[in-house]
Design a protein around this motif. Structure first.
Motif, PDB file in Angstrom:
ATOM      1  N   VAL A  27       0.860  -1.173   0.000  1.00 15.69           N
ATOM      2  CA  VAL A  27       0.000   0.000   0.000  1.00 15.69           C
ATOM      3  C   VAL A  27       0.898   1.225   0.000  1.00 15.69           C
ATOM      4  O   VAL A  27       1.770   1.378   0.876  1.00 15.69           O
ATOM      5  CB  VAL A  27      -0.939   0.017   1.225  1.00 15.69           C
ATOM      6  CG1 VAL A  27      -1.798   1.272   1.221  1.00 15.69           C
ATOM      7  CG2 VAL A  27      -1.815  -1.225   1.224  1.00 15.69           C
ATOM      8  N   VAL A  28       0.699   2.079  -1.014  1.00 17.07           N
ATOM      9  CA  VAL A  28       1.532   3.272  -1.193  1.00 17.07           C
ATOM     10  C   VAL A  28       0.681   4.502  -0.901  1.00 17.07           C
ATOM     11  O   VAL A  28      -0.442   4.619  -1.402  1.00 17.07           O
ATOM     12  CB  VAL A  28       2.088   3.336  -2.628  1.00 17.07           C
ATOM     13  CG1 VAL A  28       2.948   4.580  -2.816  1.00 17.07           C
ATOM     14  CG2 VAL A  28       2.893   2.078  -2.937  1.00 17.07           C
ATOM     15  N   SER A  29       1.214   5.418  -0.103  1.00 15.60           N
ATOM     16  CA  SER A  29       0.505   6.655   0.225  1.00 15.60           C
ATOM     17  C   SER A  29       1.391   7.844  -0.103  1.00 15.60           C
ATOM     18  O   SER A  29       2.633   7.755  -0.021  1.00 15.60           O
ATOM     19  CB  SER A  29       0.123   6.696   1.707  1.00 15.60           C
ATOM     20  OG  SER A  29      -0.738   5.635   2.028  1.00 15.60           O
ATOM     21  N   GLY A  30       0.741   8.942  -0.469  1.00 17.55           N
ATOM     22  CA  GLY A  30       1.496  10.152  -0.787  1.00 17.55           C
ATOM     23  C   GLY A  30       0.592  11.229  -1.314  1.00 17.55           C
ATOM     24  O   GLY A  30      -0.623  11.024  -1.507  1.00 17.55           O
ATOM     25  N   PRO A  31       1.151  12.430  -1.601  1.00 19.59           N
ATOM     26  CA  PRO A  31       0.329  13.551  -2.080  1.00 19.59           C
ATOM     27  C   PRO A  31      -0.121  13.355  -3.533  1.00 19.59           C
ATOM     28  O   PRO A  31       0.646  12.840  -4.364  1.00 19.59           O
ATOM     29  CB  PRO A  31       1.272  14.749  -1.942  1.00 19.59           C
ATOM     30  CG  PRO A  31       2.652  14.162  -2.006  1.00 19.59           C
ATOM     31  CD  PRO A  31       2.556  12.806  -1.396  1.00 19.59           C
ATOM     32  N   ASP A  32      -1.344  13.751  -3.800  1.00 20.36           N
ATOM     33  CA  ASP A  32      -1.861  13.697  -5.165  1.00 20.36           C
ATOM     34  C   ASP A  32      -1.195  14.776  -6.007  1.00 20.36           C
ATOM     35  O   ASP A  32      -0.988  15.905  -5.549  1.00 20.36           O
ATOM     36  CB  ASP A  32      -3.380  13.911  -5.154  1.00 20.36           C
ATOM     37  CG  ASP A  32      -3.986  13.808  -6.542  1.00 20.36           C
ATOM     38  OD1 ASP A  32      -4.167  12.691  -7.039  1.00 20.36           O
ATOM     39  OD2 ASP A  32      -4.286  14.874  -7.138  1.00 20.36           O
ATOM     40  N   PHE A  33      -0.856  14.454  -7.248  1.00 29.14           N
ATOM     41  CA  PHE A  33      -0.119  15.383  -8.107  1.00 29.14           C
ATOM     42  C   PHE A  33      -0.933  16.637  -8.422  1.00 29.14           C
ATOM     43  O   PHE A  33      -0.387  17.740  -8.526  1.00 29.14           O
ATOM     44  CB  PHE A  33       0.271  14.676  -9.414  1.00 29.14           C
ATOM     45  CG  PHE A  33       1.118  15.519 -10.329  1.00 29.14           C
ATOM     46  CD1 PHE A  33       2.482  15.666 -10.088  1.00 29.14           C
ATOM     47  CD2 PHE A  33       0.562  16.189 -11.414  1.00 29.14           C
ATOM     48  CE1 PHE A  33       3.270  16.460 -10.921  1.00 29.14           C
ATOM     49  CE2 PHE A  33       1.340  16.973 -12.250  1.00 29.14           C
ATOM     50  CZ  PHE A  33       2.702  17.111 -12.003  1.00 29.14           C
TER      51      PHE A  33
ATOM     52  N   GLU B 203      -3.653  13.912   0.437  1.00 29.22           N
ATOM     53  CA  GLU B 203      -3.097  12.573   0.661  1.00 29.22           C
ATOM     54  C   GLU B 203      -3.990  11.514   0.021  1.00 29.22           C
ATOM     55  O   GLU B 203      -5.215  11.564   0.121  1.00 29.22           O
ATOM     56  CB  GLU B 203      -2.998  12.309   2.161  1.00 29.22           C
ATOM     57  CG  GLU B 203      -2.245  11.044   2.531  1.00 29.22           C
ATOM     58  CD  GLU B 203      -0.734  11.180   2.415  1.00 29.22           C
ATOM     59  OE1 GLU B 203      -0.037  10.164   2.536  1.00 29.22           O
ATOM     60  OE2 GLU B 203      -0.254  12.320   2.197  1.00 29.22           O
ATOM     61  N   LYS B 204      -3.392  10.564  -0.669  1.00 29.02           N
ATOM     62  CA  LYS B 204      -4.155   9.451  -1.246  1.00 29.02           C
ATOM     63  C   LYS B 204      -3.312   8.196  -1.157  1.00 29.02           C
ATOM     64  O   LYS B 204      -2.100   8.250  -0.879  1.00 29.02           O
ATOM     65  CB  LYS B 204      -4.549   9.733  -2.694  1.00 29.02           C
ATOM     66  CG  LYS B 204      -3.402   9.702  -3.685  1.00 29.02           C
ATOM     67  CD  LYS B 204      -3.930   9.808  -5.119  1.00 29.02           C
ATOM     68  CE  LYS B 204      -2.821   9.598  -6.145  1.00 29.02           C
ATOM     69  NZ  LYS B 204      -3.342   9.619  -7.528  1.00 29.02           N
ATOM     70  N   SER B 205      -3.950   7.061  -1.382  1.00 31.86           N
ATOM     71  CA  SER B 205      -3.229   5.783  -1.312  1.00 31.86           C
ATOM     72  C   SER B 205      -3.738   4.844  -2.387  1.00 31.86           C
ATOM     73  O   SER B 205      -4.848   5.018  -2.908  1.00 31.86           O
ATOM     74  CB  SER B 205      -3.397   5.133   0.060  1.00 31.86           C
ATOM     75  OG  SER B 205      -4.750   4.818   0.302  1.00 31.86           O
ATOM     76  N   THR B 206      -2.913   3.877  -2.716  1.00 29.76           N
ATOM     77  CA  THR B 206      -3.314   2.849  -3.673  1.00 29.76           C
ATOM     78  C   THR B 206      -2.570   1.563  -3.340  1.00 29.76           C
ATOM     79  O   THR B 206      -1.560   1.578  -2.625  1.00 29.76           O
ATOM     80  CB  THR B 206      -3.018   3.286  -5.121  1.00 29.76           C
ATOM     81  OG1 THR B 206      -3.639   2.381  -6.032  1.00 29.76           O
ATOM     82  CG2 THR B 206      -1.522   3.302  -5.408  1.00 29.76           C
ATOM     83  N   THR B 207      -3.102   0.452  -3.867  1.00 36.68           N
ATOM     84  CA  THR B 207      -2.490  -0.854  -3.640  1.00 36.68           C
ATOM     85  C   THR B 207      -1.810  -1.329  -4.915  1.00 36.68           C
ATOM     86  O   THR B 207      -2.420  -1.275  -6.000  1.00 36.68           O
ATOM     87  CB  THR B 207      -3.551  -1.886  -3.201  1.00 36.68           C
ATOM     88  OG1 THR B 207      -4.166  -1.436  -1.999  1.00 36.68           O
ATOM     89  CG2 THR B 207      -2.913  -3.246  -2.969  1.00 36.68           C
ATOM     90  N   LEU B 208      -0.578  -1.775  -4.813  1.00 32.12           N
ATOM     91  CA  LEU B 208       0.154  -2.322  -5.949  1.00 32.12           C
ATOM     92  C   LEU B 208       0.336  -3.820  -5.749  1.00 32.12           C
ATOM     93  O   LEU B 208       0.670  -4.269  -4.650  1.00 32.12           O
ATOM     94  CB  LEU B 208       1.521  -1.660  -6.089  1.00 32.12           C
ATOM     95  CG  LEU B 208       1.590  -0.137  -6.252  1.00 32.12           C
ATOM     96  CD1 LEU B 208       3.041   0.297  -6.429  1.00 32.12           C
ATOM     97  CD2 LEU B 208       0.755   0.312  -7.451  1.00 32.12           C
ATOM     98  N   VAL B 209       0.123  -4.577  -6.803  1.00 35.38           N
ATOM     99  CA  VAL B 209       0.379  -6.012  -6.792  1.00 35.38           C
ATOM    100  C   VAL B 209       1.743  -6.241  -7.427  1.00 35.38           C
ATOM    101  O   VAL B 209       1.970  -5.849  -8.587  1.00 35.38           O
ATOM    102  CB  VAL B 209      -0.713  -6.778  -7.571  1.00 35.38           C
ATOM    103  CG1 VAL B 209      -0.375  -8.264  -7.612  1.00 35.38           C
ATOM    104  CG2 VAL B 209      -2.070  -6.562  -6.943  1.00 35.38           C
TER     105      VAL B 209
END
Length: 868
Positions: free
Chosen positions: A754-760, A765-771
């Protein structure tokens, strides 16, 4: 004339109903009618040549490059001629203003072709003159769409266009406000470039959809529709509720021919609905069965609705992948519908038709044998084809064409040994059920074009357009020759007259195909305005934020919202336009929000979700057009018919939610053995769900049994939901140990981070899941490097640097701001854990099902003893 006693429409009125919605209600006689027919034929010829392998030798390059403009010009020209402006407008002649609109509309559609050099010289943008021509083109496009598709499409497109111009107005809600665009910029985007009207959707209509609609029209003209209905009725008509079961199977087969649910309802319904009423179905139930089965014709591979071809472009997969993903849900949906009508017949103890007695098991076995045999034939054709191609590489095409023609002549000779199949009268006093063993020979040659189509699509994996071209080419030959050849085989003398009749059938099929494409062509063009608005204004991201806010970040709530949006828009939009609008706005949102929730949703699953709810709009009251058509046939109440059809279609609503969370149902990354298991279990699951919602299984359910049956169905469709709560598939790893964890993971497994950080764009702040697929034998850093992920351990955080362009996660991570004050960090690492196979959940579910079967059998036996 309408039958006031029963509320039914005459055959002429029914055909007018279909024409007014599908091909245009205006068919003037005399020279004007002939001229319209010639234009329609010219459009068909152009599209066939464009799809042919020799198009580059026959058509000039400028015409091929601007084929979308030509396609829209034909559609607009015929729309103003074939569709009256108002209900009070004349049907037998074309007013002068409609001639003017038709000519001007066609010219404006071809504007980019006529002034191609000028537009290229200005950098592909509109100048001060172009913008006024483009605006006039949009106005006429919206008017043509209003006539053919109803006012909703034109109104929605107009609202989006107004938003482009006045997006900065104070009356626009602040959440979707934008700076607005000048007339010149907007018209350049919408009409001159390929971002708006002449975008992907119209390109798909031009390249693929026309040929498939033409294929269906030609197959129908050859007589396949009547053959399919008779075969279905002969196979199933003798069973309890047989006419309804025949309606379901017949409509599934007719879905090959007609992409229109309304035409499907009228074509099969005029025969099946009266018979359903004769055996005990109410008018509304009879109409609802026909509606539910006809609407689902659009989801039945290999020839699906126009939206399926759009998926190819939007998702970026082959048509074969779309067919593969759509196959299982469509099949089990039809299985459920057959079971629904069976349960209705059993509950009401309906009589059977005819005096033939065949067991249900034998009937089902025979049908399965036919479908399996047909599938094996389609698959097995590749082996002799490959052998011939290897033996005679230069002349293989001619040899194969000759063999197809020999097979056609042989099957046609077989058909000529019996009488031609004539439509039956459903109102006859004595119903004679067709005998499959006697009539099947009469139409086996209709399967040849379908085999050719499936072969080129599935085995050769040619483009859909080229595959449909070869199948349509065979139909050209069949329509021209089937009648004279039958006359020769039967020793008849009217060979020349039969050939003339074949020519007439071919021309009529080409006319029908072109006129049926008017609405689809205009729907895809008008929807291009909506897509263009999304790309120009960036409103898609705003819609994503709005939907996320309304759903509270809950994926299921958001899916419900998207489904409701599709149903609402579908009240006024055809399926294709509905799909374009909703998928353009919502598909990316679902994928993004799913990733934020830890669920990786394949894009094809999202598009199929939208597609399924789009077709449901033809059913849903109060504006379900297919329900009104069925009520016109049955004499029932249209609103009641719609509600009953909606109830029958519950399984169509349930399936999209299941395959979003269990992509095995779409056969994604599933092998043959696992796929077979998924199919069997899913078929059992849909039958159990149907029994639970219908309140009847082997006998009437108790409330507890109905609840348990629905719960069993859920376990069969979502075994992972249960198993993940018994043994989680992942275990948590501290982010600082991510490199070590991926280094120790077994090759072929997957990790999730799960990666979190500022939206461009917004900085929030937002997050997404990477497989992260684990491949190779390298160390953790080497495996991460192969994936293009750069991990930095700083300040007690596991930070990510921006992935290099072209690496697997560059596009996924492009929405993060890697250069702001706040870093992009890994907040969770989920390493694969040893988990029991989710299929083990099937065992207790099936045991519970057997327990319900045992209880109901005992209760049914006691009820029979009491009645005796």
């Amino acid at each position: 004339m309408q039958d006031s006693a029963k509320g039914q429409l005459s055959e002429a009125e029914l055909q007018d109903l279909v024409a007014s919605s599908d091909s245009g209600a205006r068919t003037p006689a005399g020279p004007i009618g002939l001229f319209m027919a010639l234009v329609a034929v010219a459009w068909s010829v152009f599209q066939v040549v464009l799809a042919s392998p020799v198009s580059n030798y026959i058509l000039p390059g400028s015409l091929i490059n601007n084929s979308r403009q030509v396609h829209l010009a034909f559609a607009m020209f015929l729309a103003f001629l074939a569709y009256p402006a108002l209900k009070s407008s004349p049907r037998d002649r074309i007013p002068y203003q409609d001639w003017a609109f038709a000519v001007i509309g066609a010219f404006l559609a071809m504007y980019g072709y006529f002034f191609y050099n000028k537009i290229v010289a200005s950098g592909g943008l509109a100048d001060n003159t172009d913008k006024w021509f483009a605006l006039a083109g949009l106005v006429l496009l919206f008017e043509a769409a209003r006539r053919t598709l109803g006012p909703a499409m034109a109104i929605i497109a107009s609202i989006f266009l107004l938003y482009v111009f006045f997006g900065s107005s104070p009356v626009v809600p602040e959440v979707i406000r934008w700076k607005g665009a000048s007339l010149q910029k907007a018209m350049s985007h919408m009409w001159i470039t390929s971002e708006g009207v002449f975008g992907i959707a119209l390109g798909v209509s031009t390249k693929f959809v026309f040929l498939f609609v033409l294929f269906g029209a030609l197959l129908d003209k050859a007589g396949a529709g009547n053959y399919f209905i008779k075969m279905a009725f002969g196979a199933l008509g003798h069973l309890r509720g047989g006419p309804a079961k025949a309606a379901v199977v017949g409509s599934a087969a007719t879905g090959l021919i007609s992409g229109s649910s309304i035409a499907n309802v009228v074509t099969t319904g005029t025969f099946t609905i009266p018979l359903m009423k004769r055996v005990g179905f109410t008018r509304e139930q009879a109409g609802a069965v026909e509606v539910a089965s006809s609407v689902n014709g659009q989801i039945m591979p290999p020839v699906m609705g126009a939206a399926a071809f759009l998926m190819v472009e939007y998702v970026g997969v082959s048509y074969v992948e779309v067919i593969k993903a759509a196959f299982l849900p469509a099949t089990i949906s039809y299985i459920a519908l057959v079971y629904i009508v069976h349960l209705e017949a059993v509950k009401r103890n309906m009589p059977t038709l005819g005096n033939r007695a065949t067991s249900m098991a034998k009937t089902i076995g025979g049908m399965m044998a036919f479908f399996v045999g047909f599938a094996v034939l389609c698959y097995g054709v590749q082996f002799p084809v490959r052998w011939i191609s290897s033996m005679v590489p230069e002349g293989a095409g001619w040899i194969l064409a000759l063999l197809v023609m020999l097979a056609y002549v042989a099957l046609l000779y077989l058909a000529s040994r019996g009488p031609d199949l004539m439509p039956d009268d459903p109102n006859a006093e004595q119903i004679e059920l067709p005998v499959v063993a006697e009539i099947y020979k009469s139409g086996l040659y209709y399967l040849l074009p379908i085999i050719v189509l499936v072969y080129f699509l599935m085995i050769e994996q040619k483009s859909p357009g080229l595959s449909a071209f070869w199948a349509a080419s065979l139909l050209f030959v069949m329509l021209l020759t089937q009648k004279p050849l039958k006359a020769i085989f039967r020793g008849e003398s009217e060979i020349a007259n039969e050939f003339v009749l074949g020519v007439v059938d071919l021309l009529q099929g080409m006319i029908d195909g072109a006129r049926n494409m008017i609405g689809i062509g205009l729907a895809t063009a008008t929807a291009g305005v909506i897509v263009g608005t999304v790309t120009l204004t960036g409103v898609g991201q705003v819609m994503a934020d709005l939907v996320e806010f309304l759903s509270g970040g809950n994926l299921i709530a958001m899916l419900v919202l998207v489904g409701i949006l599709s149903l609402i828009l579908g009240m006024g939009l055809p399926t294709t336009a509905n799909y374009i609008v909703v998928s353009s706005l919502m598909a990316g949102v679902i994928v993004t929000l799913g990733a934020q929730s830890g669920l990786i949703v394949p894009l094809i699953a999202v598009h199929l979700f939208v597609f399924y709810f789009g077709i449901m709009a033809d059913v849903t009251p109060p504006v379900g057009l297919a329900s009104f058509a069925a009520a016109a046939v049955s004499g029932g109440d249209a609103i009641k018919t719609g509600f009953v059809a909606f109830f029958y279609s519950l399984r169509t609503i349930m399936l999209p939610f299941m395959f979003i969370f269990n992509t095995d149902l779409l056969l994604i990354d599933v092998g043959w053995a696992q796929g077979t298991l998924v199919f069997v279990v899913a078929a059992i699951g849909i039958l159990v769900f149907t029994a639970g919602t219908m309140g009847y299984f082997l006998t009437r359910n108790t409330i507890i049994e109905s609840v348990l049956l629905v719960a069993i169905a859920f376990c069969l469709f979502r075994p992972d939901f249960i198993m993940n709560r018994i043994t989680p598939p992942y275990h948590m790893v501290p982010p600082a140990q991510m490199e070590t964890a991926i280094g120790e993971a077994t090759a072929g497994s997957e990790m999730r981070i799960v990666v979190s950080g500022p939206d461009f764009m917004s900085g929030t702040e937002k997050s997404t899941t990477l497989v992260l697929p684990v491949a190779g034998d390298g160390t953790g850093p080497e495996r991460l490097d192969d994936l293009g992920l750069i991990v930095l351990a700083e300040d007690g955080l596991t930070k990510l640097d921006e992935p290099m362009f072209g690496t697997p996660y560059a596009d996924v991570m492009s929405g993060f701001d890697f250069y702001g004050d706040d870093p992009v960090v890994v907040t969770e690492v989920k390493a694969p854990a040893a988990q029991l196979p989710k299929d083990l959940v099937f065992i207790p579910a099936l045991l519970l099902l057997m327990g319900i079967v045992w209880l109901q059998r005992g209760r049914a036996a006691r009820q029979e003893e009491a009645l005796a």
